[in-house]
Design an enzyme around this catalytic site. Structure first.
Site, PDB file in Angstrom:
ATOM      1  N   SER A  97       0.753  -1.176   0.060  1.00 57.75           N
ATOM      2  CA  SER A  97      -0.057   0.082   0.008  1.00 57.75           C
ATOM      3  C   SER A  97       0.753   1.291  -0.027  1.00 57.75           C
ATOM      4  O   SER A  97       0.429   2.340  -0.377  1.00 57.75           O
ATOM      5  CB  SER A  97      -1.185  -0.019   1.137  1.00 57.75           C
ATOM      6  OG  SER A  97      -0.241   0.335   2.528  1.00 57.75           O
ATOM      7  N   LYS A  99       0.596   4.685   6.865  1.00 57.84           N
ATOM      8  CA  LYS A  99       0.196   5.408   5.902  1.00 57.84           C
ATOM      9  C   LYS A  99       0.951   6.924   5.926  1.00 57.84           C
ATOM     10  O   LYS A  99       1.479   7.276   6.927  1.00 57.84           O
ATOM     11  CB  LYS A  99      -1.306   5.808   5.756  1.00 57.84           C
ATOM     12  CG  LYS A  99      -2.176   4.448   5.960  1.00 57.84           C
ATOM     13  CD  LYS A  99      -2.087   3.550   4.542  1.00 57.84           C
ATOM     14  CE  LYS A  99      -3.098   2.320   4.812  1.00 57.84           C
ATOM     15  NZ  LYS A  99      -2.803   1.542   3.499  1.00 57.84           N
TER      16      LYS A  99
END
Length: 206
Positions: free
Chosen positions: A40, A102
């Site tokens: 990701s 993230k």
């Protein structure tokens, strides 16, 4: 057992206790190791990267439980605020037993909007040289989002691999108290036993 043997045994026990206490303090307040399990955050972070995350980048907290999870613990000192571009580890809002990593994109009070994959903050497009785009088909949630105003004490986070990231576009912003720490350095990286990525070891993050 002789006197010297007893002294040697006691010294060994003391050394073990000191080492355990140091490990406790380091993991609770200073740094914690994390492994990247998914793509990701490609290309910034590779599957198999091992990171050290600094836990005092934003707050110094007392551990909230015996597993040394410093999120939700009492704040001893505020050391900073997450900034746009920071790579952070946090408790996944849908399952807090999992840690996610993230990049911070939207700050408290800002209005974020995504139009055809381009991110706008308060109406202005932002420069994102770190992003990777792998799919060019349109997804209305992923590629066109908002406008959404980030609540106070919360942060809008996204993966650099925009078409391969499950992030705030899907499940909302992250509360500040759920942020574990900020990515510091890659201390190990490999794809397999025969694929050690020496060129990535020592990579630092601002």
């Amino acid at each position: 057992m002789t006197q010297s043997s007893l002294k040697s045994f006691r010294d060994s026990i003391e050394a073990i206790v000191v080492a355990l206490l140091l490990a406790f303090v380091i993991r609770a307040f200073i740094v914690q190791a994390f492994k990247i399990p998914s793509g990701s955050m490609l290309e910034t972070l590779q599957i198999g990267d091992h990171l050290l995350v600094t836990k005092f980048a934003y707050d110094v907290r007392l551990p909230s439980n015996i597993w040394l999870d410093t999120t939700d613990g009492k704040v001893l000192a505020k050391t900073g605020d997450p900034e746009r571009g920071d790579i952070v580890v946090f408790k996944f809002p849908e399952d807090e037993s999992k840690d996610f990593i993230k990049r911070v994109i939207g700050l408290p009070g800002e209005t974020i909007e995504i139009r055809n994959k381009v991110v706008y903050i308060d109406g202005q497009p932002i420069d994102e040289p770190y992003t990777q785009h792998t799919k060019f088909t349109r997804n209305p949630i992923r590629d066109d989002f908002g406008p959404f105003t980030v609540p106070q004490d919360e942060f809008f986070v996204m993966g650099d691999n925009r078409e391969g990231s499950y992030d705030s576009r899907w499940w909302g912003p992250v509360k500040r108290q759920k942020i574990v720490g900020k990515a510091l350095v890659i201390y190990w990286s490999w794809g397999s036993l025969t694929d050690i990525r020496f060129n990535r070891i020592g990579t630092m993050f601002n």
